[in-house]
Design a protein around this motif. Structure first.
Motif, short mmCIF file in Angstrom:
data_model
loop_
_atom_site.label_atom_id
_atom_site.label_comp_id
_atom_site.label_asym_id
_atom_site.label_seq_id
_atom_site.Cartn_x
_atom_site.Cartn_y
_atom_site.Cartn_z
N ARG A 24 53.66 -26.77 5.49
CA ARG A 24 53.51 -27.79 6.53
C ARG A 24 52.57 -28.90 6.05
NH1 ARG A 24 52.59 -23.33 11.26
NH2 ARG A 24 54.79 -23.03 11.88
N GLU A 25 51.49 -28.50 5.41
CA GLU A 25 50.58 -29.50 4.87
C GLU A 25 51.30 -30.38 3.86
OE1 GLU A 25 46.09 -29.67 2.93
OE2 GLU A 25 47.34 -27.88 2.61
N GLN A 26 52.14 -29.79 3.03
CA GLN A 26 52.88 -30.56 2.04
C GLN A 26 53.91 -31.48 2.69
OE1 GLN A 26 54.24 -28.32 -1.51
NE2 GLN A 26 52.90 -26.67 -0.79
N VAL A 27 54.50 -31.08 3.81
CA VAL A 27 55.42 -31.97 4.53
C VAL A 27 54.71 -33.27 4.90
CG1 VAL A 27 56.65 -32.29 6.72
CG2 VAL A 27 56.96 -30.18 5.43
N GLY A 28 53.52 -33.14 5.50
CA GLY A 28 52.77 -34.33 5.89
C GLY A 28 52.31 -35.14 4.70
N GLU A 29 51.84 -34.46 3.65
CA GLU A 29 51.36 -35.17 2.48
C GLU A 29 52.50 -35.92 1.79
OE1 GLU A 29 47.61 -32.22 1.31
OE2 GLU A 29 49.53 -32.06 0.23
N ASP A 85 43.76 -37.14 8.78
CA ASP A 85 44.13 -36.69 7.43
C ASP A 85 45.17 -37.63 6.83
OD1 ASP A 85 42.47 -34.43 7.54
OD2 ASP A 85 44.09 -33.15 8.33
N LEU A 86 46.16 -38.03 7.63
CA LEU A 86 47.20 -38.93 7.14
C LEU A 86 46.60 -40.26 6.70
CD1 LEU A 86 50.04 -38.34 9.78
CD2 LEU A 86 49.77 -37.23 7.55
N GLU A 97 45.05 -44.04 2.43
CA GLU A 97 44.03 -44.88 1.80
C GLU A 97 43.83 -44.51 0.33
OE1 GLU A 97 41.11 -46.17 5.50
OE2 GLU A 97 40.72 -44.28 4.44
N ALA A 98 43.83 -43.20 0.05
CA ALA A 98 43.63 -42.75 -1.33
C ALA A 98 44.81 -43.12 -2.21
CB ALA A 98 43.41 -41.24 -1.35
N ARG A 99 46.03 -43.05 -1.66
CA ARG A 99 47.22 -43.33 -2.46
C ARG A 99 47.45 -44.83 -2.66
NH1 ARG A 99 46.42 -38.93 -3.41
NH2 ARG A 99 47.81 -37.12 -3.53
N THR A 100 47.04 -45.65 -1.73
CA THR A 100 47.35 -47.08 -1.81
C THR A 100 46.18 -47.93 -2.29
OG1 THR A 100 46.69 -47.50 0.49
CG2 THR A 100 49.02 -46.90 0.07
N GLY A 101 44.95 -47.45 -2.09
CA GLY A 101 43.78 -48.27 -2.36
C GLY A 101 43.45 -49.23 -1.23
N PHE A 102 44.24 -49.21 -0.17
CA PHE A 102 43.95 -50.03 1.01
C PHE A 102 43.04 -49.23 1.96
CE2 PHE A 102 48.50 -51.59 0.27
CZ PHE A 102 48.08 -52.64 -0.54
#
Length: 356
Positions: free
Chosen positions: A131-136, A284-285, A290-295
């Motif tokens: 489930r965590e991986q679905v959201g990630e 968490d989302l 933010e971590a993936r985009t840098g925004f």
């Protein structure tokens, strides 16, 4: 199929005309069949069997629609441009501007195998870690959209990213005005005028720029068969443009439930199962995006209110189409009460009563 549903289906497609068109474009097929997909609530989706190929036809709903809504060829263009990028989209096949074929412009794409997570989760994902991986994976795929070099894929003229956020407010004010022409005779929603005015006064003028999907949420992506969870395709690109990626994140959050939900959130037709153990919270989302985009998700209250305001606009347009007999969707009559509830939710977010 009931008589009313059969009549509506006949308004969507002239099967003989479509068959002739596909024969001319793709060559003859030994088998041909058309079925309407009932799950969509905006553009119409038709599943087409063409010999050994499983195809999908997308077209606007019949009848009058609001300006700028239901632009299926725009949807085709962006998916076609993304074919060779990390963004997962269905393989595109044909685009047709000739409205004489089935009564509107339309496009054709290949059908992709997998599961849309709408009312429940697949059993193969029903553990906390998956489930965590679905959201990630959902967030990572959104980040892949925001990372696209839109100049390089031929989408430099696909929109005007500067001033996008303010124009979104103006656009949805117009969409609501169009819907109210018919729906106000049933019931008025003055709260939406209040929300629209607040958004206009608080629209950020300096925001990141990227390709945006415009309708990114859990049930607009297709998860591939098997595990671990991976996204096989993203659907419903009709509102895509160049703009502010924070608006996409705000929209995703509007549809995401976690384990602390105010009752007003029931106005959104969103899956309840994402409140189960393992699924990421809305915060968490945000942190993963933010971590993936840098925004950074600055002005989060504005973007979340904007998302709910747009949901209200869509719902009110659905309700007008219902009142005019231009829809065959059991959800549309519910907009009589759901849209006022969305207005209340927007005010709650604005006033800090529905925190992230």
């Amino acid at each position: 199929m009931t008589e009313d549903r059969e009549e509506y289906f006949e308004r969507l497609v002239d099967e003989q005309s479509l068959s002739s068109y596909l024969t001319a474009e793709l060559g003859p097929a030994a088998t041909f069949g058309v079925d309407r997909h009932d799950e969509g609530h905006s553009n119409e989706t038709l599943f087409v069997t063409w010999g050994e190929r499983d195809l999908v036809v997308r077209r606007p709903p019949p009848g009058e629609t609001a300006d700028t809504a239901h632009q299926v060829l725009r949807e085709y263009r962006v998916m076609d441009a993304l074919q060779e990028t990390p963004v997962p989209v269905p393989p595109t096949v044909l685009a047709c501007e000739d409205e004489s074929i089935i009564g509107s412009e339309f496009y054709v794409m290949e059908r992709v195998d997998g599961d849309v997570l709408r009312d429940d989760e697949p059993e193969r994902f029903a553990t906390p870690s998956l489930r965590e991986q679905v959201g990630e994976t959902l967030v990572d795929t959104l980040a892949s959209i925001h990372a696209v070099d839109y100049d390089a894929v031929g989408l430099a003229d696909f929109g005007r990213p500067e001033g996008y956020t303010a124009r979104q407010v103006e656009r949805w004010q117009r969409q609501l005005a169009w819907a109210f022409e018919r729906t106000e005779a049933v019931r008025a929603i003055p709260e939406l005028e209040e929300v629209g005015a607040w958004l206009a006064e608080n629209a950020p003028t300096d925001h990141p720029r990227s390709l945006v999907h415009g309708d990114y949420k859990l049930d607009n992506v297709l998860y591939a068969p098997g595990t671990p969870p991976s996204v096989a395709a993203i659907f419903d690109w009709e509102m895509a443009t160049l703009g502010d990626p924070r608006a996409d994140l705000g929209w995703l959050l509007a549809y995401w439930r976690d384990d602390t939900e105010p009752a007003v959130r029931d106005a959104v037709h969103a899956p309840a199962f994402t409140a189960a153990e393992g699924y990421p919270s809305r915060r968490d989302l945000v942190e993963r995006w933010e971590a993936r985009t840098g925004f950074t998700f600055e002005h989060e209250r504005f973007y979340r209110v904007l998302a709910v305001y747009k949901l209200a606009g869509l719902g009110e347009m659905f309700y007008r189409r219902h009142l005019e007999g231009n829809a065959d969707d059991a959800l549309y009559p519910e907009m009589e009460t759901r849209v006022p509830a969305l207005a209340e939710r927007a005010l709650a977010i604005r006033d800090g009563k529905d925190p992230l």
